[in-house]
Design an enzyme around this catalytic site. Structure first.
Site, PDB file in Angstrom:
ATOM      1  N   ASP A  75      44.050  46.814  -3.829  1.00  0.00           N
ATOM      2  CA  ASP A  75      42.802  46.058  -3.826  1.00  0.00           C
ATOM      3  C   ASP A  75      41.814  46.844  -4.693  1.00  0.00           C
ATOM      4  OD1 ASP A  75      40.289  45.105  -3.371  1.00  0.00           O
ATOM      5  OD2 ASP A  75      40.449  45.041  -1.182  1.00  0.00           O
ATOM      6  N   HIS A 109      39.054  45.916   3.648  1.00  0.00           N
ATOM      7  CA  HIS A 109      38.174  44.741   3.699  1.00  0.00           C
ATOM      8  C   HIS A 109      38.960  43.638   4.412  1.00  0.00           C
ATOM      9  CE1 HIS A 109      36.023  41.220   2.044  1.00  0.00           C
ATOM     10  NE2 HIS A 109      35.036  42.042   1.733  1.00  0.00           N
ATOM     11  N   LYS A 168      32.049  41.293  -9.384  1.00  0.00           N
ATOM     12  CA  LYS A 168      31.685  42.690  -9.079  1.00  0.00           C
ATOM     13  C   LYS A 168      31.739  43.550 -10.336  1.00  0.00           C
ATOM     14  CE  LYS A 168      33.536  42.264  -4.402  1.00  0.00           C
ATOM     15  NZ  LYS A 168      32.385  42.238  -3.502  1.00  0.00           N
ATOM     16  N   CYS A 188      32.320  43.203   6.033  1.00  0.00           N
ATOM     17  CA  CYS A 188      33.670  42.615   6.105  1.00  0.00           C
ATOM     18  C   CYS A 188      34.718  43.701   6.302  1.00  0.00           C
ATOM     19  CB  CYS A 188      33.990  41.795   4.855  1.00  0.00           C
ATOM     20  SG  CYS A 188      32.966  40.340   4.693  1.00  0.00           S
ATOM     21  N   GLN A 218      36.589  47.152  -5.808  1.00  0.00           N
ATOM     22  CA  GLN A 218      35.529  48.135  -6.095  1.00  0.00           C
ATOM     23  C   GLN A 218      35.952  49.149  -7.153  1.00  0.00           C
ATOM     24  OE1 GLN A 218      32.527  47.718  -4.934  1.00  0.00           O
ATOM     25  NE2 GLN A 218      32.992  46.172  -3.394  1.00  0.00           N
TER      26      GLN A 218
HETATM   27  N1  PLP Z   1      38.078  44.030  -1.214  1.00  0.00           N
HETATM   28  C1  PLP Z   1      37.019  44.839  -1.305  1.00  0.00           C
HETATM   29  C2  PLP Z   1      37.202  46.326  -1.245  1.00  0.00           C
HETATM   30  C3  PLP Z   1      35.743  44.302  -1.455  1.00  0.00           C
HETATM   31  O1  PLP Z   1      34.692  45.102  -1.559  1.00  0.00           O
HETATM   32  C4  PLP Z   1      35.606  42.889  -1.492  1.00  0.00           C
HETATM   33  C5  PLP Z   1      34.261  42.275  -1.568  1.00  0.00           C
HETATM   34  O2  PLP Z   1      33.282  42.858  -1.160  1.00  0.00           O
HETATM   35  C6  PLP Z   1      36.747  42.101  -1.419  1.00  0.00           C
HETATM   36  C7  PLP Z   1      37.963  42.700  -1.269  1.00  0.00           C
HETATM   37  C8  PLP Z   1      36.668  40.600  -1.496  1.00  0.00           C
HETATM   38  O3  PLP Z   1      36.195  40.210  -2.755  1.00  0.00           O
HETATM   39  P1  PLP Z   1      35.878  38.664  -3.054  1.00  0.00           P
HETATM   40  O4  PLP Z   1      34.952  38.217  -1.959  1.00  0.00           O
HETATM   41  O5  PLP Z   1      35.214  38.716  -4.397  1.00  0.00           O
HETATM   42  O6  PLP Z   1      37.160  37.941  -3.058  1.00  0.00           O
END
Ligand code: PLP
Length: 424
Positions: free
Chosen positions: A218, A141, A244, A382, A221
């Site tokens: 990370d 991401h 999430k 993203c 998910q």
């Molecule tokens: N990493 C992953 C795999 C994600 O799916 C997301 C959000 O969709 C993020 C990071 C970023 O999360 P946030 O926007 O809640 O900081």
């Protein structure tokens, strides 16, 4: 799931609501938004990777805090401040147990996954020098790319990315080869939000640790859809977002091993993170306060606590099992639609189904489905480098949560088939 996913701590089993549809209906009643209509149709919410809906208990916890307990934490001797402080600190302990951290102090509250990665990049990353390397993967991401690009620009470090195969799996041989003498940090997505791939992060962490390299996971998910045991994974850092995980926006968690957090400089300065202050110099509070400058997001942390209770009561093994069945069924149904190609066919996937329809822009798919009350996401999610790998500008993505039904999958498949027929 194999033990390499880190999801092994949660054995896949049948969920209680699999054999009892009434139980799923009861669960759905916990989420007020699921009762509403969109464009005159019952809402079919399949955008859970972007954010999940909130159960009444989370909404009530936030409302109760503002109605009855509102006060600032850590600074008051009065009753309300102490009650708010206790509620806030209780969630830290709860989160520690949820992740199986060694100590509650290894849990730092952040604004979300993005904030947590930026914290590590700007704090741990300050020790990097020109020529040092940071290793990520091609399927990250943007929030696990840009913070490292920034720190690379600031320090002269080099950002490298391990490539993936055309099925959307990390090439482990390439990953291992990229772990070189100059690699100082590894940051990896556990479950890809664009492809649904579950990476063998435990194995990847092991490879990095053999070379003395710390690893951030990370878990944006994976924490809500697989569950994570940080001691089993042996990750050095892990981040996720409350929103999430059926909790509120504006709050997330950074888990870090105590030994590393203690050596890291603060990320932001302000009230609450100090021991002593003079105009010339200051000393820092111990972790976790050292990393929580200013008034924290108290209501959101309390809401996160309610979300953890909710998920815990249902059981992550049950949630993961149900979502696995939804994903398997949806994959089988969508694959039969003429002109549809799944993007990402890794052997281990969870909760996310990305696809393209030949000759049809993903936004058109999303717009037509929206008219039927079906919320999916269309775009690059993203994850532009992931899209570049598959030579698409974007995909349509359905992502599942604990409250989705097989009937909703049928409605998704019927609507996507309708789009395919409309445009072909
Ligand atoms: N990493 C992953 C795999 C994600 O799916 C997301 C959000 O969709 C993020 C990071 C970023 O999360 P946030 O926007 O809640 O900081």
């Amino acid at each position: 799931m194999s033990s390499g996913t880190g999801a092994a701590a949660i054995p896949i089993q049948r969920s209680p609501w699999d054999s009892d549809p009434a139980e799923l209906e009861r669960i759905r009643q916990d989420f007020p938004i699921l009762q509403r209509q969109v464009h005159g149709k019952p809402l079919v919410y399949l955008d859970n990777a972007a954010t999940t809906q909130k159960p009444q208990s989370v909404i009530d916890a936030i409302s109760r805090y503002y109605s009855l307990d509102n006060a600032n934490v850590h600074r008051g001797v009065h009753y309300l401040s102490q009650a708010a402080t206790e509620a806030y600190d209780t969630v830290r302990q709860k989160t520690g147990r949820f992740l199986n951290a060694r100590f509650p102090s290894e849990v730092i509250f952040t604004r979300g996954t993005t904030d947590g990665i930026n914290l590590v990049a700007q704090s741990y990353g300050r020790r990097l020098v020109p020529g040092d390397e940071i290793l990520i993967t091609e399927m990250e991401h943007h929030s696990n790319i840009i913070p490292w690009q920034l720190v690379a620009q600031q320090t002269g470090a080099v950002l490298r990315a391990a490539p993936m195969t055309d099925s959307g799996e990390i090439d482990l041989k390439e990953f291992e080869q990229l772990l070189g003498k100059q690699t100082r940090f590894v940051s990896l997505v556990h479950l890809s939000n664009a492809l649904g791939t579950v990476n063998p992060v435990k194995e990847m962490i092991g490879l990095a640790h053999e070379r003395g390299i710390p690893v951030l996971i990370d878990g944006a998910q994976s924490v809500p859809h697989l569950g994570v045991d940080v001691q089993d994974l042996d990750c050095d850092f892990l981040v996720f977002s409350g929103h999430k995980l059926y909790g509120p926006t504006g709050v997330g968690v950074l888990y870090g091993k105590e030994s590393l957090l203690e050596k890291m400089p603060p990320y932001q300065g302000g009230g609450g993170m100090i021991d002593t202050v003079s105009i010339e110099r200051s000393t820092w509070a111990p972790v976790p306060q050292k990393f929580e400058a200013g008034t924290p997001m108290i209501a959101e942390v309390i809401g996160l606590g309610a979300a953890l209770d909710y998920v815990h009561a249902l059981g992550l093994p049950s949630i993961a099992a149900w979502e696995h069945q939804l994903l398997t069924y949806a994959t089988q149904e969508l694959q039969q639609i003429p002109g549809l190609t799944l993007v990402g066919s890794a052997s281990e996937r969870a909760s996310v189904l990305s696809f393209v329809l030949e000759g049809i822009h993903p936004h058109d798919v999303g717009t037509v489905l929206d008219q039927a009350g079906i919320a999916i996401r269309a775009g690059h999610h993203c994850a532009q480098p992931t899209m570049q790998h598959f030579r698409v500008s974007g995909t349509a993505r359905a992502s599942f949560g604990l409250y989705n039904t097989m009937l909703e999958v049928d409605e998704l498949a019927a609507a996507v088939r309708g789009v395919a027929e409309m445009f072909i």
